[in-house]
Motif scaffolding. Structure first.
Motif, PDB file in Angstrom:
ATOM      1  N   VAL B 131       0.670  -1.370  -0.062  1.00 31.58           N
ATOM      2  CA  VAL B 131      -0.116   0.056   0.032  1.00 31.58           C
ATOM      3  C   VAL B 131       0.888   1.338  -0.049  1.00 31.58           C
ATOM      4  O   VAL B 131       2.037   1.036   0.314  1.00 31.58           O
ATOM      5  CB  VAL B 131      -0.889   0.144   1.239  1.00 31.58           C
ATOM      6  N   THR B 132       0.261   2.282  -0.440  1.00 27.90           N
ATOM      7  CA  THR B 132       0.905   3.778  -0.561  1.00 27.90           C
ATOM      8  C   THR B 132       1.835   4.003   0.689  1.00 27.90           C
ATOM      9  O   THR B 132       1.361   3.611   2.010  1.00 27.90           O
ATOM     10  CB  THR B 132      -0.049   4.611  -0.699  1.00 27.90           C
ATOM     11  N   ALA B 133       3.137   4.564   0.503  1.00 26.55           N
ATOM     12  CA  ALA B 133       3.968   4.738   1.610  1.00 26.55           C
ATOM     13  C   ALA B 133       3.473   5.354   3.110  1.00 26.55           C
ATOM     14  O   ALA B 133       3.985   5.222   3.864  1.00 26.55           O
ATOM     15  CB  ALA B 133       5.304   5.608   1.048  1.00 26.55           C
ATOM     16  N   ALA B 134       2.491   6.374   2.713  1.00 17.45           N
ATOM     17  CA  ALA B 134       2.031   6.990   3.740  1.00 17.45           C
ATOM     18  C   ALA B 134       1.195   6.047   4.541  1.00 17.45           C
ATOM     19  O   ALA B 134       1.385   6.353   5.992  1.00 17.45           O
ATOM     20  CB  ALA B 134       1.012   8.064   3.357  1.00 17.45           C
ATOM     21  N   ILE B 135       0.559   5.085   4.309  1.00 16.15           N
ATOM     22  CA  ILE B 135      -0.143   4.133   5.022  1.00 16.15           C
ATOM     23  C   ILE B 135       1.026   2.958   5.570  1.00 16.15           C
ATOM     24  O   ILE B 135       0.898   2.587   6.759  1.00 16.15           O
ATOM     25  CB  ILE B 135      -1.199   3.584   4.290  1.00 16.15           C
TER      26      ILE B 135
END
Lengths: 121, 230
Positions: B131-135
């Motif tokens: 999943v996207t790095a922020a998450i």
């Protein structure tokens, strides 16, 4: 000012996402909350696509470029993977192939079942 | 050398130059493994190591580029909004597909890592990588991974997915445009979605939907599955 006006709308959405994250204390990042807010605003017509179109296009066209510094950051985690870099890369490659394949097939098969026929489309 | 480079301009300039070289080589050779991102990152890392320049000096400019990932991720909703009719029509296959994708990502990463005998903290750093790095970075902290390693694994996943995705679809005969977008977005987050946008408008819209939905699913699913496995 058009570019700045469009940027301001997008930053505004992000900022509200940021506020909500802190107020609700969700373990979900501000960018994801921002995505949900922007989608709601677009669907309800509060924000029209034209109001953010040019800046969105610029950002989406260059999203790969924006990832470069994070990828270069691999340098700073080299110490953790000194002896394990090869198995780590193999795991990432294999698992990514499995996930993309399994997910794609699942959606394709379910869509066919839903329509009740066997054709592509 | 470092004192001459101690300005954000260095990081930004070298990133743009390296990416231009990457795009150029990719256009000339048309070989998938010569991915612009892979080339530019290899060039920058080699440059920093060769001239012994601290990552912090590069990051002065790098962080300015990374800043734009936030707004860029948010406007991923625009191609999704343009595909909203398809979402309404195939909502259930799409949602089940994203759930299956997130589940497969966590489980296959966990067991493959164990199979290769990786240490527990490295295994946990890899688990949220799709999943996207922020998450993924937040999930990594929660389950006991090393956040910087997770960011590296996440980025590598995006690069691998965007290079291999089209070949995977050829082998598995995934022809449906919605399915292609969901697979790339669930398996390789925003970088996979950038590839999906190249494949077509439907793929791009579905990819961006998968980023947010898979991200939210993983926030809850990964910690729960890790408790279950231990």
């Amino acid at each position: 000012m058009k570019v700045f006006r469009q940027l301001a709308i997008i930053f505004g959405v992000l900022f509200v996402g940021h506020l909500l994250q802190h107020i609700i204390g969700l373990p979900i990042p501000a960018t994801i909350i921002g995505m949900v807010i922007l989608l709601i605003c677009l669907v309800t017509g509060i924000i029209k696509v034209e109001m953010i179109e040019d800046v969105s296009e610029f950002l989406l066209d260059h999203i790969t470029f924006f990832f470069i510094p994070s990828a270069v950051g691999i340098i700073s985690s080299l110490e953790y993977v000194k002896d394990d870099w090869l198995p780590i890369i193999i795991v990432i490659v294999l698992s990514t192939i499995i996930v993309i394949g399994v997910t794609g097939l699942t959606v394709q098969v379910l869509k066919r079942l839903q329509r009740g026929d066997g054709r592509d489309g | 050398m470092a004192k001459y480079l101690n300005t954000p301009i260095f990081g930004i300039l070298i990133s743009i130059l390296a990416f231009e070289i990457g795009l150029f080589i990719n256009r000339k050779t048309k070989i998938a493994i010569f991915n612009p991102m892979l080339i530019s990152v290899t060039l920058i890392i080699s440059f920093l190591l060769y001239f012994d320049i601290d990552y912090e000096i590069y990051e002065k400019g790098g962080s300015i580029i990374t800043f734009f990932l936030g707004p860029a991720t948010v406007v991923l909703v625009v191609p999704l909004y343009r595909q909203i009719k398809k979402l309404k029509k195939s909502g259930i296959p799409i949602l089940i597909g994203i759930f299956v994708g997130s589940f497969t990502a966590i489980v296959s990463t966990y067991f493959l890592s164990k199979l290769f005998g990786l240490e527990e903290n490295i295994v946990l750093s890899l688990v949220p990588r799709s999943v996207t790095a922020a998450i993924s970075i937040e999930v990594s902290k929660e389950i006991g991974g090393i956040p910087s390693l997770t960011v590296a694994a996440t980025t590598l996943t995006g690069i691998v997915g965007s290079i291999l995705g089209p070949y995977v679809y050829k082998v598995f005969r995934v022809k449906d445009e919605t399915a292609q977008g969901i697979g790339l977005g669930s398996g390789a987050h925003a970088l996979g979605t950038a590839k999906a946008m190249e494949l077509g408008e439907t793929q791009g819209g579905m990819g961006s939907l998968s980023i947010s939905v898979a991200g939210i699913i993983t926030v809850f699913l990964a910690p729960w599955l890790m408790k279950l496995f231990n």
